[in-house]
Design a protein around this motif. Sequence first.
Motif, PDB file in Angstrom:
ATOM      1  N   VAL A   1       2.345  -6.738  12.158  1.00  0.00           N
ATOM      2  CA  VAL A   1       3.640  -6.238  11.680  1.00  0.00           C
ATOM      3  C   VAL A   1       4.077  -5.080  12.584  1.00  0.00           C
ATOM      4  O   VAL A   1       3.238  -4.422  13.208  1.00  0.00           O
ATOM      5  N   PRO A   2       5.372  -4.804  12.674  1.00  0.00           N
ATOM      6  CA  PRO A   2       5.865  -3.781  13.596  1.00  0.00           C
ATOM      7  C   PRO A   2       6.226  -2.457  12.930  1.00  0.00           C
ATOM      8  O   PRO A   2       6.909  -1.634  13.536  1.00  0.00           O
ATOM      9  N   TYR A   3       5.768  -2.232  11.697  1.00  0.00           N
ATOM     10  CA  TYR A   3       6.346  -1.158  10.902  1.00  0.00           C
ATOM     11  C   TYR A   3       5.668   0.200  11.012  1.00  0.00           C
ATOM     12  O   TYR A   3       6.266   1.212  10.667  1.00  0.00           O
ATOM     13  N   TRP A   4       4.421   0.260  11.454  1.00  0.00           N
ATOM     14  CA  TRP A   4       3.648   1.491  11.279  1.00  0.00           C
ATOM     15  C   TRP A   4       3.358   2.242  12.570  1.00  0.00           C
ATOM     16  O   TRP A   4       2.673   3.276  12.539  1.00  0.00           O
ATOM     17  N   ASN A   5       3.834   1.746  13.688  1.00  0.00           N
ATOM     18  CA  ASN A   5       3.640   2.452  14.976  1.00  0.00           C
ATOM     19  C   ASN A   5       2.175   2.763  15.248  1.00  0.00           C
ATOM     20  O   ASN A   5       1.843   3.808  15.816  1.00  0.00           O
ATOM     21  N   ASN A   6       1.311   1.870  14.814  1.00  0.00           N
ATOM     22  CA  ASN A   6      -0.125   2.065  15.014  1.00  0.00           C
ATOM     23  C   ASN A   6      -0.790   0.696  14.949  1.00  0.00           C
ATOM     24  O   ASN A   6      -0.548  -0.076  14.014  1.00  0.00           O
ATOM     25  N   SER A   7      -1.633   0.401  15.930  1.00  0.00           N
ATOM     26  CA  SER A   7      -2.249  -0.933  16.000  1.00  0.00           C
ATOM     27  C   SER A   7      -3.146  -1.222  14.803  1.00  0.00           C
ATOM     28  O   SER A   7      -3.239  -2.366  14.346  1.00  0.00           O
TER      29      SER A   7
ATOM     30  N   VAL B   1      12.479   3.544   0.114  1.00  0.00           N
ATOM     31  CA  VAL B   1      11.754   3.142  -1.087  1.00  0.00           C
ATOM     32  C   VAL B   1      10.290   3.531  -0.941  1.00  0.00           C
ATOM     33  O   VAL B   1       9.705   3.419   0.135  1.00  0.00           O
ATOM     34  N   PHE B   2       9.704   3.984  -2.052  1.00  0.00           N
ATOM     35  CA  PHE B   2       8.287   4.332  -2.097  1.00  0.00           C
ATOM     36  C   PHE B   2       7.574   3.408  -3.069  1.00  0.00           C
ATOM     37  O   PHE B   2       8.046   3.188  -4.188  1.00  0.00           O
ATOM     38  N   ILE B   3       6.451   2.871  -2.630  1.00  0.00           N
ATOM     39  CA  ILE B   3       5.626   2.008  -3.474  1.00  0.00           C
ATOM     40  C   ILE B   3       4.470   2.831  -4.035  1.00  0.00           C
ATOM     41  O   ILE B   3       3.898   3.681  -3.349  1.00  0.00           O
ATOM     42  N   SER B   4       4.132   2.576  -5.283  1.00  0.00           N
ATOM     43  CA  SER B   4       2.952   3.184  -5.893  1.00  0.00           C
ATOM     44  C   SER B   4       2.368   2.198  -6.888  1.00  0.00           C
ATOM     45  O   SER B   4       2.937   1.130  -7.126  1.00  0.00           O
ATOM     46  N   LEU B   5       1.250   2.552  -7.476  1.00  0.00           N
ATOM     47  CA  LEU B   5       0.760   1.793  -8.617  1.00  0.00           C
ATOM     48  C   LEU B   5       1.568   2.228  -9.845  1.00  0.00           C
ATOM     49  O   LEU B   5       2.140   3.324  -9.875  1.00  0.00           O
ATOM     50  N   PRO B   6       1.650   1.373 -10.872  1.00  0.00           N
ATOM     51  CA  PRO B   6       2.449   1.717 -12.055  1.00  0.00           C
ATOM     52  C   PRO B   6       2.029   3.047 -12.675  1.00  0.00           C
ATOM     53  O   PRO B   6       0.840   3.379 -12.743  1.00  0.00           O
TER      54      PRO B   6
ATOM     55  N   ILE C   1       7.961   2.701   2.467  1.00  0.00           N
ATOM     56  CA  ILE C   1       8.142   1.422   3.157  1.00  0.00           C
ATOM     57  C   ILE C   1       9.557   1.289   3.734  1.00  0.00           C
ATOM     58  O   ILE C   1      10.048   0.179   3.932  1.00  0.00           O
ATOM     59  N   LYS C   2      10.184   2.423   4.022  1.00  0.00           N
ATOM     60  CA  LYS C   2      11.542   2.392   4.584  1.00  0.00           C
ATOM     61  C   LYS C   2      11.586   1.636   5.905  1.00  0.00           C
ATOM     62  O   LYS C   2      12.529   0.883   6.168  1.00  0.00           O
ATOM     63  N   SER C   3      10.562   1.813   6.735  1.00  0.00           N
ATOM     64  CA  SER C   3      10.552   1.135   8.036  1.00  0.00           C
ATOM     65  C   SER C   3      10.497  -0.374   7.883  1.00  0.00           C
ATOM     66  O   SER C   3      10.924  -1.123   8.763  1.00  0.00           O
ATOM     67  N   CYS C   4      10.001  -0.846   6.744  1.00  0.00           N
ATOM     68  CA  CYS C   4       9.874  -2.288   6.492  1.00  0.00           C
ATOM     69  C   CYS C   4      11.093  -2.838   5.776  1.00  0.00           C
ATOM     70  O   CYS C   4      11.639  -3.874   6.162  1.00  0.00           O
TER      71      CYS C   4
ATOM     72  N   SER D   1       3.350  -8.982   1.615  1.00  0.00           N
ATOM     73  CA  SER D   1       4.654  -8.717   2.230  1.00  0.00           C
ATOM     74  C   SER D   1       5.476  -7.754   1.382  1.00  0.00           C
ATOM     75  O   SER D   1       6.406  -7.120   1.891  1.00  0.00           O
ATOM     76  N   ASP D   2       5.154  -7.618   0.093  1.00  0.00           N
ATOM     77  CA  ASP D   2       5.885  -6.685  -0.772  1.00  0.00           C
ATOM     78  C   ASP D   2       5.688  -5.241  -0.328  1.00  0.00           C
ATOM     79  O   ASP D   2       6.589  -4.413  -0.475  1.00  0.00           O
ATOM     80  N   ILE D   3       4.509  -4.930   0.200  1.00  0.00           N
ATOM     81  CA  ILE D   3       4.241  -3.561   0.632  1.00  0.00           C
ATOM     82  C   ILE D   3       4.053  -3.469   2.151  1.00  0.00           C
ATOM     83  O   ILE D   3       3.698  -2.421   2.674  1.00  0.00           O
TER      84      ILE D   3
END
Length: 456
Positions: free
Chosen positions: A217-223, A320-325, A312-315, A251-253
């Motif tokens: 994936v190309p989102y995190w600027n880190n291999s 948007v921020f993802i967390s556990l409920p 996950i804005k870059s994605c 793919s959701d996160i």
Amino acid sequence: PKRLRSVAGAVACLLGVILIPVGNTVIEDTVKKEAVLEKGTTAYENWISAGAPVYRQFWLFDVQNPDEVVANGSIPQLQQRGPYTYRTRYIPKQNITFSENHTVSFVLPAEAVFEPSLSHGFEEDKVTSLNLAVAGVYNLIDHAWANMFIESSKSSLFLRRTVRELLWGYTDPMLKRTLGVFYPYNNTYDGPYGVFTGKDDINKVSMIDTWNNQPTVPYWNNSYCNMINGTDGSSFPPFLDKKKALYFFSSDICRSVSADYDGSVDLKGITVYRYMLPEQTFASPTVNPDNKCFCTNYEATKNCTLAGVLDIKSCKGFPVFISLPHFLHGSPELLDTVHGLNPNPEEHSTYLDVEPITGFTLRFAKRLQINMMYGPSKEIKILNKVKENTVFPIVWLNESAALDDETAARIKNDLFARIETLEVVQISLIVIGAVVFVLCLIGICIQERRRRKIIA
């Protein structure tokens, strides 16, 4: 004759013992054959179908004191509403294409149909929630410009919309475009995925080779963080080792995660291994250094010291921020800026129940929370009274599916019946052979004792 029966018993017993490794080899070969993703195998028949019904349950957070938050900077008081249940993933995989490098590609159609009988409320229920557009411009553009847009459209920090609108889309008066937590969803696709069939190496079956035609994936600027590890979670290579973690990509996160063995449970007469998402999945880099490259928002995470949220804005292209409920396993300050949450591991943890011989996931519950952030601003009038940055929960979801009776019966008949038959044959030969051998030995001993008495 008794000596012959004794020999026959010993041979039968020995044959039963010999059949153990032979039987294990037969079982292993059968599983490996049936686990390959190709036409005619058990794995393929399960994989190509829509399978057991998949449901997404949504709980939305209803703000009880919206006016006080804006006027006085009060802490938002939240009340959970729901579940609002939708059936999803009911359309089989599409565009299935096999390649010469032992991979198969496909896309997952996305559709959602409301299930009133499984819901606590209706799609037309109204909920007071964070204004997605206001939170968006707060994070994306200059605050002076943001305030101009907000005031000209008479928008506020919170809005009141129906469940259907908040989840699937409404026309925002400020941005003049459709916004929704999951917009767009219906008539969209996840993928394409490219996964290994296992034909050349069963240990690679279902492992993702590419997603969106890319190996990373190309989102995190880190291999490291960009790696796509494991499967999509629906199945894994056979013969699980409970000491080893399972890896899957979501793919959701927009990243890969791992799950650790937590124990064995019974599911419709089938023993499955339960794997749980470890607490350190969303831990801060100060606790889990592997998460350093996932920390991209230094303001929201307080220089990467805040645990429990993933930007996950870059994605997704939106802040948007993802967390556990309920911010399960998150930093305590997340619960200090909003009130009404009650994290509970039993209700809010993610788990997979995987059959250890085949590697099939027979039950799962994927639980995530969608959040956005706002904070103090001198330029944005409606945020003048806000005292601190707030990661605000909008909705949390539970996507789940469980093995149905028909599939359970098919798996037990197709695979476990053969295994049980072979085990019965093995045990029967060992027991019968051993009994015959021992009885014959006893008979020989008694005969020999009588013979000696007669001679004496």
